[in-house]
Write a protein that holds these residues in place. Structure first.
Motif, PDB file in Angstrom:
ATOM      1  N   MET A  76      44.548  39.974  22.675  1.00  0.00           N
ATOM      2  CA  MET A  76      45.247  41.237  22.481  1.00  0.00           C
ATOM      3  C   MET A  76      44.266  42.392  22.689  1.00  0.00           C
ATOM      4  SD  MET A  76      47.048  42.785  19.099  1.00  0.00           S
ATOM      5  CE  MET A  76      48.652  42.091  19.262  1.00  0.00           C
ATOM      6  N   ALA A  77      44.661  43.400  23.379  1.00  0.00           N
ATOM      7  CA  ALA A  77      43.787  44.519  23.696  1.00  0.00           C
ATOM      8  C   ALA A  77      43.824  45.623  22.637  1.00  0.00           C
ATOM      9  CB  ALA A  77      44.156  45.101  25.047  1.00  0.00           C
ATOM     10  N   ILE A  78      44.850  45.666  21.800  1.00  0.00           N
ATOM     11  CA  ILE A  78      44.938  46.682  20.754  1.00  0.00           C
ATOM     12  C   ILE A  78      44.538  46.050  19.433  1.00  0.00           C
ATOM     13  CG2 ILE A  78      46.448  48.274  19.494  1.00  0.00           C
ATOM     14  CD1 ILE A  78      45.976  49.116  22.386  1.00  0.00           C
ATOM     15  N   VAL A  79      43.544  46.633  18.768  1.00  0.00           N
ATOM     16  CA  VAL A  79      43.062  46.140  17.488  1.00  0.00           C
ATOM     17  C   VAL A  79      43.484  47.125  16.400  1.00  0.00           C
ATOM     18  CG1 VAL A  79      41.013  45.523  16.152  1.00  0.00           C
ATOM     19  CG2 VAL A  79      41.099  45.046  18.609  1.00  0.00           C
TER      20      VAL A  79
ATOM     21  N   ALA B  22      44.703  57.328  16.248  1.00  0.00           N
ATOM     22  CA  ALA B  22      43.505  56.739  16.852  1.00  0.00           C
ATOM     23  C   ALA B  22      42.547  56.181  15.801  1.00  0.00           C
ATOM     24  CB  ALA B  22      42.776  57.762  17.714  1.00  0.00           C
TER      25      ALA B  22
ATOM     26  N   LEU C 232      44.253  52.516  15.386  1.00  0.00           N
ATOM     27  CA  LEU C 232      44.410  51.627  16.533  1.00  0.00           C
ATOM     28  C   LEU C 232      43.266  51.835  17.513  1.00  0.00           C
ATOM     29  CD1 LEU C 232      48.200  52.354  17.147  1.00  0.00           C
ATOM     30  CD2 LEU C 232      47.221  50.432  15.883  1.00  0.00           C
ATOM     31  N   GLU C 233      42.769  50.735  18.046  1.00  0.00           N
ATOM     32  CA  GLU C 233      41.662  50.815  18.996  1.00  0.00           C
ATOM     33  C   GLU C 233      41.951  49.903  20.182  1.00  0.00           C
ATOM     34  OE1 GLU C 233      36.878  49.902  19.193  1.00  0.00           O
ATOM     35  OE2 GLU C 233      37.924  49.749  17.289  1.00  0.00           O
ATOM     36  N   TYR C 234      41.688  50.400  21.374  1.00  0.00           N
ATOM     37  CA  TYR C 234      41.842  49.596  22.587  1.00  0.00           C
ATOM     38  C   TYR C 234      40.530  48.868  22.855  1.00  0.00           C
ATOM     39  CZ  TYR C 234      42.203  48.246  27.450  1.00  0.00           C
ATOM     40  OH  TYR C 234      42.191  47.524  28.597  1.00  0.00           O
ATOM     41  N   VAL C 235      40.611  47.547  22.916  1.00  0.00           N
ATOM     42  CA  VAL C 235      39.461  46.714  23.260  1.00  0.00           C
ATOM     43  C   VAL C 235      39.872  45.823  24.413  1.00  0.00           C
ATOM     44  CG1 VAL C 235      37.850  44.980  22.424  1.00  0.00           C
ATOM     45  CG2 VAL C 235      38.684  46.735  20.853  1.00  0.00           C
ATOM     46  N   PRO C 236      39.284  46.005  25.576  1.00  0.00           N
ATOM     47  CA  PRO C 236      39.682  45.201  26.750  1.00  0.00           C
ATOM     48  C   PRO C 236      39.465  43.709  26.494  1.00  0.00           C
ATOM     49  CG  PRO C 236      38.160  46.957  27.379  1.00  0.00           C
ATOM     50  CD  PRO C 236      38.219  46.932  25.889  1.00  0.00           C
ATOM     51  N   ASP C 237      40.385  42.918  26.998  1.00  0.00           N
ATOM     52  CA  ASP C 237      40.240  41.458  26.941  1.00  0.00           C
ATOM     53  C   ASP C 237      39.087  41.036  27.846  1.00  0.00           C
ATOM     54  OD1 ASP C 237      42.378  41.042  25.206  1.00  0.00           O
ATOM     55  OD2 ASP C 237      43.826  40.812  26.834  1.00  0.00           O
TER      56      ASP C 237
ATOM     57  N   GLU D 100      39.812  40.902  31.592  1.00  0.00           N
ATOM     58  CA  GLU D 100      40.119  42.123  32.355  1.00  0.00           C
ATOM     59  C   GLU D 100      38.920  42.653  33.072  1.00  0.00           C
ATOM     60  OE1 GLU D 100      42.035  44.998  29.866  1.00  0.00           O
ATOM     61  OE2 GLU D 100      43.657  43.660  29.400  1.00  0.00           O
TER      62      GLU D 100
END
Length: 71
Positions: free
Chosen positions: A1-4, A60, A63-68, A71
């Motif tokens: 999952m990319a959203i933490v 923000a 929620l944090e975007y963390v690339p798989d 990717e």
């Protein structure tokens, strides 16, 4: 999952219990637990707004975007 989901961290920083947040947001503690663990497919803006209201934070902060790795 990319959203933490970083909700646990913000709760600790603000010294607010999950029970208090669930009551303010008007969701069950079990649904809040699912949200904190990232086991939800989506969050309503109304729910996110109520969380941010009580925690005095921005989306923000939660929620944090963390690339798989793929990717």
């Amino acid at each position: 999952m990319a959203i933490v989901v970083r909700l646990d961290r913000v709760l600790v920083e603000r010294r607010i219990r999950s029970r208090e947040l669930a009551a303010h947001v008007r969701i069950t503690e079990s649904n809040l637990s699912l949200l904190k663990s990232g086991h939800v497919r989506g969050v309503r803006f109304e729910t996110l707004s109520r969380i941010c209201e009580l925690l005095e934070c921005q989306p923000a902060d939660l929620l944090e975007y963390v690339p798989d790795a793929n990717e």
